[in-house]
Design a protein around this motif. Structure first.
Motif, short mmCIF file in Angstrom:
data_model
loop_
_atom_site.label_atom_id
_atom_site.label_comp_id
_atom_site.label_asym_id
_atom_site.label_seq_id
_atom_site.Cartn_x
_atom_site.Cartn_y
_atom_site.Cartn_z
N GLU A 60 0.84 -1.20 0.00
CA GLU A 60 0.00 0.00 0.00
C GLU A 60 0.87 1.26 0.00
OE1 GLU A 60 -2.80 2.40 3.18
OE2 GLU A 60 -2.74 0.21 3.31
N LEU A 61 1.90 1.26 0.82
CA LEU A 61 2.80 2.40 0.90
C LEU A 61 3.61 2.56 -0.39
CD1 LEU A 61 4.15 2.22 4.57
CD2 LEU A 61 1.97 3.09 3.69
N GLN A 62 3.94 1.45 -1.01
CA GLN A 62 4.66 1.49 -2.30
C GLN A 62 3.83 2.24 -3.34
OE1 GLN A 62 5.99 -2.37 -3.69
NE2 GLN A 62 6.35 -1.61 -5.77
N VAL A 63 2.52 1.98 -3.36
CA VAL A 63 1.63 2.68 -4.29
C VAL A 63 1.65 4.18 -4.01
CG1 VAL A 63 -0.78 3.01 -4.98
CG2 VAL A 63 0.12 0.70 -4.65
N LEU A 64 1.54 4.56 -2.74
CA LEU A 64 1.50 5.96 -2.38
C LEU A 64 2.80 6.68 -2.72
CD1 LEU A 64 -0.36 5.62 1.03
CD2 LEU A 64 -1.19 6.89 -0.97
N LEU A 65 3.91 6.04 -2.45
CA LEU A 65 5.21 6.65 -2.76
C LEU A 65 5.39 6.79 -4.27
CD1 LEU A 65 7.42 4.82 -0.11
CD2 LEU A 65 6.84 7.26 -0.14
N PHE A 66 4.90 5.82 -5.02
CA PHE A 66 4.97 5.88 -6.48
C PHE A 66 4.14 7.06 -7.00
CE2 PHE A 66 2.90 4.43 -10.51
CZ PHE A 66 4.01 4.59 -11.34
N LEU A 67 2.91 7.20 -6.51
CA LEU A 67 2.05 8.30 -6.95
C LEU A 67 2.65 9.66 -6.56
CD1 LEU A 67 -1.46 6.81 -6.05
CD2 LEU A 67 -0.49 7.08 -8.33
N HIS A 68 3.16 9.73 -5.35
CA HIS A 68 3.79 10.97 -4.88
C HIS A 68 4.99 11.34 -5.75
CE1 HIS A 68 5.23 14.07 -2.21
NE2 HIS A 68 6.35 13.42 -1.97
N ALA A 69 5.78 10.36 -6.10
CA ALA A 69 6.97 10.59 -6.94
C ALA A 69 6.57 11.07 -8.34
CB ALA A 69 7.81 9.33 -7.04
N GLN A 70 5.36 10.67 -8.78
CA GLN A 70 4.87 11.08 -10.10
C GLN A 70 4.17 12.44 -10.06
OE1 GLN A 70 5.46 9.33 -13.00
NE2 GLN A 70 6.78 8.13 -11.66
N GLY A 71 4.13 13.07 -8.89
CA GLY A 71 3.57 14.41 -8.77
C GLY A 71 2.09 14.47 -8.43
N LEU A 72 1.46 13.32 -8.17
CA LEU A 72 0.05 13.32 -7.78
C LEU A 72 -0.06 13.64 -6.29
CD1 LEU A 72 -2.72 12.68 -9.18
CD2 LEU A 72 -2.61 10.47 -8.01
N SER A 73 -1.01 14.48 -5.94
CA SER A 73 -1.17 14.90 -4.55
C SER A 73 -1.90 13.82 -3.76
CB SER A 73 -1.94 16.22 -4.48
OG SER A 73 -2.03 16.67 -3.14
N VAL A 74 -1.16 13.14 -2.90
CA VAL A 74 -1.71 12.10 -2.03
C VAL A 74 -1.14 12.29 -0.63
CG1 VAL A 74 -2.00 10.39 -3.86
CG2 VAL A 74 0.16 10.50 -2.62
N SER A 75 -1.81 11.70 0.33
CA SER A 75 -1.27 11.63 1.69
C SER A 75 -0.28 10.47 1.70
CB SER A 75 -2.41 11.39 2.69
OG SER A 75 -1.90 11.19 3.99
N PHE A 76 1.01 10.80 1.73
CA PHE A 76 2.06 9.79 1.54
C PHE A 76 2.74 9.46 2.87
CE2 PHE A 76 3.76 14.02 0.78
CZ PHE A 76 4.92 14.03 1.53
N PRO A 77 3.35 8.28 2.97
CA PRO A 77 4.00 7.86 4.21
C PRO A 77 5.28 8.65 4.49
CG PRO A 77 4.39 6.24 2.50
CD PRO A 77 3.41 7.22 1.93
N ILE A 78 5.54 8.85 5.77
CA ILE A 78 6.72 9.58 6.24
C ILE A 78 7.68 8.59 6.90
CG2 ILE A 78 7.56 11.44 7.73
CD1 ILE A 78 5.73 12.44 5.48
N ALA A 79 8.93 8.63 6.50
CA ALA A 79 9.94 7.74 7.09
C ALA A 79 10.46 8.33 8.40
CB ALA A 79 11.10 7.53 6.12
N ASP A 80 10.92 7.45 9.30
CA ASP A 80 11.51 7.93 10.55
C ASP A 80 12.99 8.26 10.33
OD1 ASP A 80 12.95 5.57 10.55
OD2 ASP A 80 11.95 4.70 12.30
#
Length: 329
Positions: free
Chosen positions: A75-95
């Motif tokens: 699920e996080l892989q999808v979000l990071l992929f979309l975020h990297a492509q410039g789509l505005s999503v609530s993406f995961p934050i690394a520690d």
């Protein structure tokens, strides 16, 4: 007077202390030292608001046993992929160590915790045609990015076979003696498979779906009309029409919203005449998916019981819609 025995019983669902999360979990993340954690709401999972001076985040604690570590990772892989492509999503934050998922041992078992960026914009109580148009453009942008993509270990599979088989198995398990209900289900399945033949399916776009495109899962920023989407818990591989059919079901009482959504979607990612014709059938598939998923999980053990009579009523409702489509066709 006799004293009753003190029982030690297992827990099916617990709430993690906001203060403990603030002191223990947030210590892994960089912050100003003025961070505050507030319990925001309880749904399928627990959601916390994390405030750090001028920055706000959202912390999700997944329900124990809902997803495996690999499924959350996907699920996080999808979000990071979309975020990297410039789509505005609530993406995961690394520690601080680059870790996205933390394990928490709770009374009911291991739970997984993920910190997300906070979606800019305002919560919607409903959609106007203009907002539906913005949503349609956004969904088309997402599908342009995810078309042809596949992420292993995503929990959901929005293929025709997977949805029908999953629903059949769930209903057979929870209603083992309702033979008339099975016949109704099989009639619905027959209508769908007759329309969605293997040859037809080859003509449809596949990729990664959000899985739950409801207005409650987007924020729209005033002034800029920027749409940000969140809650990808139901994201999965499959037919992109599943998302469109789902939206149309959610807005079934607002025909103008459906028209606005489809028009703006088609301007960016044109829908063929075949795809438009099949949208109602994917709405049926979405309803069957939710029927199976809820029947499987609403067992009265970890989640509230869904009574058999209510399940039967829902199946009859879906059957009527399937028959209506069959007659129109």
């Amino acid at each position: 007077m006799h004293t009753s025995p003190v029982l030690t019983l297992p827990v099916s669902y617990s709430v993690i202390s906001s203060q403990a999360l603030q002191q223990e979990l947030l210590a892994f993340y960089p912050h100003s030292g003025q961070v505050k954690v507030l319990f925001l709401y309880q749904g399928m999972h627990d959601t916390y608001l994390v405030q750090d001076t001028s920055v706000t985040y959202v912390l999700r604690i997944y329900r124990a046993g809902w997803k495996t570590f690999e499924q959350v990772e996907a699920e996080l892989q999808v979000l990071l992929f979309l975020h990297a492509q410039g789509l505005s999503v609530s993406f995961p934050i690394a520690d601080k160590q680059g870790i996205f998922i933390h394990r928490i041992i709770s009374p009911e078992g291991e739970r997984l915790a993920v910190l997300f960026s906070y979606a800019a914009g305002e919560k919607l109580s409903s959609l106007s045609p203009r907002e539906a148009s913005l949503f349609g453009s956004y969904m088309a942008q997402m599908h342009q990015i995810t078309q042809g993509e596949h992420v292993s270990h995503l929990q959901r599979n929005y293929s025709v076979t997977s949805i029908l088989d999953g629903t059949r198995q769930a209903i057979q398990t929870i209603l083992p003696t309702y033979l008339d209900v099975y016949r109704k289900l099989e009639q619905i399945f027959e209508i769908l498979t007759r329309q969605l033949t293997p040859i037809v399916r080859k003509e449809l776009k596949t990729g990664i779906c959000h899985g739950d495109p409801h207005y409650e899962n987007i924020f729209i920023e005033p002034g800029t009309d920027k749409v940000t989407m969140f809650d990808f818990d139901f994201s999965g591989n499959g037919f992109l029409l599943y998302d469109i059919g789902s939206f149309c079901f959610y807005e079934r009482h607002q025909k103008n919203n459906i028209t606005s959504f489809l028009e703006s979607y088609s301007q960016l990612l044109p829908l063929t005449s075949l795809e438009l014709e099949l949208v109602p059938y994917f709405t049926l598939l979405m309803r069957l998916f939710h029927l199976g998923a809820r029947s499987k999980n609403a067992d009265g053990i970890k989640t509230p019981l869904w009574f058999p009579d209510e399940i039967v009523a829902k199946i009859c409702e879906i059957e009527r819609e399937a028959q209506r489509l069959h007659i129109v066709k």
